[in-house]
Design an enzyme around this catalytic site. Structure first.
Site, short mmCIF file in Angstrom:
data_model
loop_
_atom_site.label_atom_id
_atom_site.label_comp_id
_atom_site.label_asym_id
_atom_site.label_seq_id
_atom_site.Cartn_x
_atom_site.Cartn_y
_atom_site.Cartn_z
N LYS A 21 -30.20 -5.51 4.97
CA LYS A 21 -29.69 -4.55 3.97
C LYS A 21 -28.24 -4.20 4.25
O LYS A 21 -27.41 -4.17 3.34
CB LYS A 21 -30.58 -3.30 3.99
CG LYS A 21 -30.16 -2.23 3.02
CD LYS A 21 -31.32 -1.35 2.62
CE LYS A 21 -31.75 -0.40 3.73
NZ LYS A 21 -30.78 0.68 3.97
N ARG A 80 -22.49 -4.93 2.42
CA ARG A 80 -21.11 -5.26 2.83
C ARG A 80 -20.64 -6.57 2.19
O ARG A 80 -19.45 -6.72 1.87
CB ARG A 80 -21.03 -5.33 4.35
CG ARG A 80 -21.10 -3.93 5.01
CD ARG A 80 -21.53 -4.03 6.45
NE ARG A 80 -21.45 -2.77 7.17
CZ ARG A 80 -22.38 -1.80 7.13
NH1 ARG A 80 -23.46 -1.92 6.37
NH2 ARG A 80 -22.23 -0.69 7.85
N GLY A 104 -27.79 5.73 0.79
CA GLY A 104 -26.69 6.38 1.51
C GLY A 104 -25.63 5.37 1.91
O GLY A 104 -24.43 5.65 1.84
N SER A 161 -22.41 7.31 13.36
CA SER A 161 -22.76 6.81 12.02
C SER A 161 -21.91 5.60 11.64
O SER A 161 -20.69 5.70 11.50
CB SER A 161 -22.56 7.91 10.97
OG SER A 161 -22.61 7.33 9.68
N ASP A 171 -33.05 3.37 12.56
CA ASP A 171 -33.98 3.26 11.42
C ASP A 171 -35.41 2.93 11.86
O ASP A 171 -36.32 2.88 11.02
CB ASP A 171 -33.49 2.18 10.45
CG ASP A 171 -32.23 2.62 9.72
OD1 ASP A 171 -32.00 3.84 9.59
OD2 ASP A 171 -31.47 1.74 9.28
N LYS A 203 -31.62 11.43 7.14
CA LYS A 203 -31.81 10.11 6.52
C LYS A 203 -32.40 10.28 5.11
O LYS A 203 -32.32 11.36 4.55
CB LYS A 203 -32.72 9.25 7.41
CG LYS A 203 -32.09 8.93 8.77
CD LYS A 203 -30.91 8.02 8.59
CE LYS A 203 -30.25 7.73 9.92
NZ LYS A 203 -29.00 6.98 9.76
C1 S3P Z 1 -26.39 1.81 7.98
C2 S3P Z 1 -26.15 2.77 8.92
C3 S3P Z 1 -27.17 3.73 9.37
C4 S3P Z 1 -28.57 3.33 8.93
C5 S3P Z 1 -28.62 2.84 7.52
C6 S3P Z 1 -27.71 1.63 7.35
C7 S3P Z 1 -25.29 0.90 7.59
O1 S3P Z 1 -26.89 5.00 8.80
O2 S3P Z 1 -29.46 4.42 9.09
O3 S3P Z 1 -29.93 2.46 7.13
O4 S3P Z 1 -25.56 -0.14 6.94
O5 S3P Z 1 -24.14 1.19 7.95
P1 S3P Z 1 -25.89 6.04 9.51
O6 S3P Z 1 -24.53 5.49 9.43
O7 S3P Z 1 -26.02 7.30 8.68
O8 S3P Z 1 -26.41 6.21 10.90
#
Ligand code: S3P
Length: 450
Positions: free
Chosen positions: A28, A33, A101, A174, A327, A354
């Site tokens: 994912k 990206r 997110g 993060s 995750d 989350k």
């Molecule tokens: C992700 C970063 C993580 C993860 C999310 C995917 C990413 O979140 O929990 O499922 O692809 O950069 P955080 O950056 O909020 O830790």
């Protein structure tokens, strides 16, 4: 389905043994990206193995709204004709990122240093999540955000017409915040520096280099210092998206707790910033082996083989490992319920923000199914039931969170009386083939007619 449709109640019954090969979908993080960086390169980026889950489809739609041509060819093959760094057009309507997110935060970063204005929204889960962690650093570049209280969505971001580069110490562990700042730095003149105290997934840094940007990473006493030189001309790429270790976690963990199971999950990336769960499971005594360990595209890759592991023990999960398995705590808590002794998980405050408050969602559902759980603001402890097994028999709330829904369904496959979730719909955000894939392995999943 990302929480917009009718709920899909589902029950997992005591199943197994689980046997066979589980080909999980594309990663994912790398899928989002690939689309965003493809949109920022001039020319055609080709992507194979893209995760066609709702989160990523929402990002594809957003990239079209910003002017890129994004074409689906079937079977995970996509092409993106990008507009170049600084070339985003102004979207004609609100950008709906659904449940994602990652999608909304990375896209906000990517547009923040272009002279365009966009309004973002999402589903009920995403509209509760904090966006100030991204809009605060984007303001340093000169972007302006107006959202609801606490920086919640819907939110309008006015990109900086005359951006300045930024030096930013990320205050929370993060990868989304780090990535938003780096993507904004692409269209700022000079060098943007991001410092993270704890290493988080490094796909953005690696992929920016792959697209031809000048990025350096240095480990210092202050943390990981990432320096990006702005205004590069990104070159289109051919990307084979590896399979998602976070999705692999579900068939792997199911095999460990369902009696008699033996499951092979091929071609899983073991980038150290993502592989913390597998290390933890092995420390607990899981029969989990890495077969055919090799290197692909500069990253370690293996076929994971998981077998039923009745003798697992609870452990102290090191806090410094949290970012590399953030995750995976929900599904780890399910495995911990079957281990002997306590599994203590400190340093996980981020789980509270989350897709749901994952400590609360799992603690409530596990307790309802007969497992004792203690919790504090940034830690939780699961009291494993060992050979006694988990009674099950209750309905757990998915709370618009794909990983919570999948975790409780896996619990139900090994619990004595099965487990139900009120809504399996959110699973489509990251693992659209979860139901047929697990069923083929031998899981008993029933849709409950509402
Ligand atoms: C992700 C970063 C993580 C993860 C999310 C995917 C990413 O979140 O929990 O499922 O692809 O950069 P955080 O950056 O909020 O830790």
């Amino acid at each position: 389905m990302s929480g917009h449709g009718q709920p899909i109640p589902m029950t997992a019954r005591a199943s197994g043994p689980l046997k066979g090969v589980a080909e999980v979908p594309g990663d994912k993080s790398i899928s989002h990206r690939s689309l965003i960086l493809g949109a920022l390169a001039v020319g055609e980026t080709r992507i194979s193995g893209l995760l066609e889950g709702q989160d990523v489809l929402d990002t594809a739609k957003a990239m079209r709204a910003f002017g890129a041509e994004v074409i689906e060819h079937g079977g995970g093959d996509w092409t993106v004709h990008g507009v170049g760094v600084g070339g985003f057009a102004e979207p004609g309507d609100v950008i709906d990122c659904g449940n994602s997110g990652t999608g909304v935060r990375l896209i906000m970063g990517a547009m923040a240093t272009s002279p365009v204005t966009a309004t973002f929204t999402g589903d009920a889960s995403l509209r509760k999540r904090p966006m100030g962690r991204v809009t605060d650093p984007l303001a340093l570049f000169g972007a302006q955000a107006v959202g609801r209280a606490g920086g919640r969505l819907p939110l309008t971001l006015v990109g900086a017409a005359d951006p300045v580069p930024v030096r930013y110490v990320v205050p929370v562990p993060s990868a989304q915040v780090k990535s938003a700042v780096l993507l904004a730095g692409l269209n700022a003149p000079g060098q943007t520096v991001v410092i993270e105290r704890e290493a988080t997934r490094d796909h953005t840094e690696r992929m920016l280099s792959g697209f031809g940007a000048e990025v350096s990473v240095e480990d210092t006493d202050e943390g990981r210092v990432i320096t990006l030189t702005g205004r590069p001309e990104l070159r289109p790429q051919t990307i084979a998206v590896p399979r998602d270790p976070s999705s692999a976690a579900f068939p792997v963990c199911a095999a460990l707790i369902v009696e008699g199971s033996d499951v092979l999950v091929p071609n899983i990336g073991l980038n150290p910033t993502r592989a913390g769960l597998f290390e933890t499971l092995r420390e607990m005594g899981a029969d989990l082996t890495y077969e055919n360990l090799r290197e692909e595209g500069g990253e370690p890759v293996a076929d994971l083989r998981a077998r039923f592991s009745p003798g697992m023990r609870g452990i102290e999960v090191p806090a410094e490992r949290a970012a590399s398995m953030i995750d995976e705590y929900p599904i780890l808590s399910v495995v911990a319920s079957f281990a002997e002794g306590r599994t203590h998980m400190p340093g996980v405050r981020e789980l509270r923000v989350k897709e749901s408050d994952r400590i609360d969602a799992m603690a409530v559902g596990l307790r309802a199914n007969g497992v004792t759980v203690d919790e504090g603001e940034d830690w939780w402890t699961v009291h494993g039931r060992g050979p006694g097994g988990v009674p099950g028999g209750a309905v757990a709330e998915a709370r618009l969170d794909h990983r919570i829904a999948m975790s409780f369904l896996i619990l139900g496959m090994a619990a004595q009386s099965g487990v139900s979730v009120d809504d399996a719909g959110p699973i489509a955000t990251s693992f659209p083939v979860f139901e047929p894939l697990m069923t083929r392995l031998g899981a008993v999943l029933e849709r409950v007619d509402g």
